[in-house]
Design an enzyme around this catalytic site. Structure first.
Site, PDB file in Angstrom:
ATOM      1  N   ARG A   1      11.428   3.718   2.821  1.00  0.00           N
ATOM      2  CA  ARG A   1      11.108   2.839   3.953  1.00  0.00           C
ATOM      3  C   ARG A   1      12.338   1.994   4.251  1.00  0.00           C
ATOM      4  NH1 ARG A   1       5.740  -0.789   4.590  1.00  0.00           N
ATOM      5  NH2 ARG A   1       5.018   1.281   5.226  1.00  0.00           N
TER       6      ARG A   1
ATOM      7  N   ARG B   1       0.804  -1.218   0.000  1.00  0.00           N
ATOM      8  CA  ARG B   1       0.000   0.000   0.000  1.00  0.00           C
ATOM      9  C   ARG B   1       0.838   1.269   0.000  1.00  0.00           C
ATOM     10  NH1 ARG B   1      -2.471  -3.879   1.410  1.00  0.00           N
ATOM     11  NH2 ARG B   1      -0.703  -4.288   2.747  1.00  0.00           N
ATOM     12  N   THR B   2       1.786   1.370   0.908  1.00  0.00           N
ATOM     13  CA  THR B   2       2.544   2.616   1.032  1.00  0.00           C
ATOM     14  C   THR B   2       3.356   2.881  -0.233  1.00  0.00           C
ATOM     15  OG1 THR B   2       2.665   2.335   3.427  1.00  0.00           O
ATOM     16  CG2 THR B   2       4.203   3.882   2.430  1.00  0.00           C
TER      17      THR B   2
ATOM     18  N   LYS C   1      25.916  -4.679  -1.437  1.00  0.00           N
ATOM     19  CA  LYS C   1      27.359  -4.752  -1.724  1.00  0.00           C
ATOM     20  C   LYS C   1      28.182  -3.990  -0.694  1.00  0.00           C
ATOM     21  CE  LYS C   1      26.321  -4.860  -6.689  1.00  0.00           C
ATOM     22  NZ  LYS C   1      26.515  -4.175  -7.993  1.00  0.00           N
TER      23      LYS C   1
ATOM     24  N   HIS D   1       5.777   6.537  11.159  1.00  0.00           N
ATOM     25  CA  HIS D   1       5.205   6.439   9.807  1.00  0.00           C
ATOM     26  C   HIS D   1       4.340   7.682   9.634  1.00  0.00           C
ATOM     27  CE1 HIS D   1       3.832   4.938   6.108  1.00  0.00           C
ATOM     28  NE2 HIS D   1       3.492   3.701   6.438  1.00  0.00           N
TER      29      HIS D   1
END
Length: 338
Positions: A107, A57-58, A86, A135
């Site tokens: 995120r 969703r986000t 890496k 959030h």
């Protein structure tokens, strides 16, 4: 708050007037989000969507919001698909990718990592969730939904009565929402969780210091009997050391239609940041609530577009140009409103 060119990392950046500004811009995004009009105000702009933790969703909401303003999206999903695998540092990643983007939505599973990245970024960064910390855009869309749901009943956010259920220790959405509610007046919060998964003490103490009533409980039925909003949360399994540890709490505080009918006031609004866990041993928000008109979870996701469009327009300083760059939509979308 000065929005233009700013990072959006924490609800702590906001005053009440800032929230109202976001909501006013979000209201004006409605015809674009609902596909009645089209704007190209961000034509040529690029969103770097960097999601190093699973998201549906986000991630898609941020991307769709940017597309609806006329911009383009470039995505990185998962550590294994990035140079971080890496050994590249967040500093180097930020310096590089901010050269490819005009704004970044990020995120990351580690608390504080988005702020660390933003410190090295040459463009604004919006926090799409950092570990169990915050959030902010979810909290804003949640409050926007609360405001909209209560407006039809002649109510505002001041003197809101809300119960939050579930994993309040690791649930970053409720952390940000509590901070946001702290900006309003005389909010009553009932925080329902196992003792081990209580809301962080500093958040509770801040709410109390601002004059809000906070009750902590481990009993579901009595806690949801006299509230305007029931906000349920998923067990944050990914924050536990083992699945077995998470299983100790799975399935606690399940809300279904029979419990709702027996214990909630008739118009109590049901919310959830999603995803809800529909596995048989979980079901914190049961599927038998799907036909309940007070289930607002999909209105929340729709509102996420409005709020994230507003944040992009504010951060990139194009609010006053949106309508000037717009045209009516002439194609049929086939959309049905919830």
């Amino acid at each position: 708050m000065q929005f233009a060119g700013s990072h959006i990392l924490s609800i702590s950046q906001f005053e009440r007037a800032d929230v109202e500004r976001v909501f006013a811009v979000a209201d004006n995004m409605e015809p674009y989000a609902r596909r009645r009009r089209r704007t190209r105000v961000l034509d040529g702009a690029i969103l770097g969507a960097m999601f190093f933790e699973p998201s549906t969703r986000t991630r898609v909401s941020f991307g769709s919001a940017f597309n609806l303003l006329g911009g383009e999206v470039r995505e990185t999903t998962g550590f294994e698909q990035s140079a971080i695998a890496k050994g590249e540092s967040l500093y180097d990643t930020a310096r590089v990718l901010s050269g490819y983007s005009d704004v970044i939505a990020m995120r990351h599973p580690v608390s504080g990592s988005v702020a660390e990245f933003a410190a090295a970024s040459r463009v604004p960064v919006i926090n799409g969730g950092d570990g169990s910390n915050e959030h902010p855009s979810q909290a804003l869309l949640d409050l926007y939904t609360i405001k909209a749901e209560l407006a039809g009943r002649g109510r505002g956010v001041d003197r809101l009565r809300i119960a939050m259920l579930g994993d309040l220790r690791y649930g970053r959405t409720v952390h940000s929402l509590c901070k946001l509610l702290g900006l309003f007046e005389q909010v009553q919060l009932v925080l329902v969780s196992p003792t081990e998964l209580r809301m962080p003490a500093e958040i509770v103490e801040t709410l109390k210091a601002r004059g809000h009533e906070v009750v902590e409980s481990d009993t579901l039925e009595a806690s949801i009997s006299h509230v305007d909003i029931v906000y349920s949360t998923r067990l944050q399994e990914e924050r536990f050391t083992t699945r077995e540890e998470a299983d100790l709490y799975r399935g606690r505080f399940r809300l279904n239609q029979s419990i709702y009918t027996a214990h909630c006031e008739p118009n109590t609004v049901i919310m959830h940041p999603l995803p809800r866990d529909s596995r048989e041993n979980a079901r914190e928000l049961d599927d038998d609530l799907n036909d309940n008109p007070n289930l607002a979870i999909f209105r929340q996701t729709d509102n996420g577009l409005l709020v994230r469009m507003a944040l992009f327009a504010l951060v990139l300083d194009v609010v006053d140009q949106v309508d000037a760059c717009s045209t009516p939509v002439t194609w049929y979308t086939g959309r049905r409103e919830l």
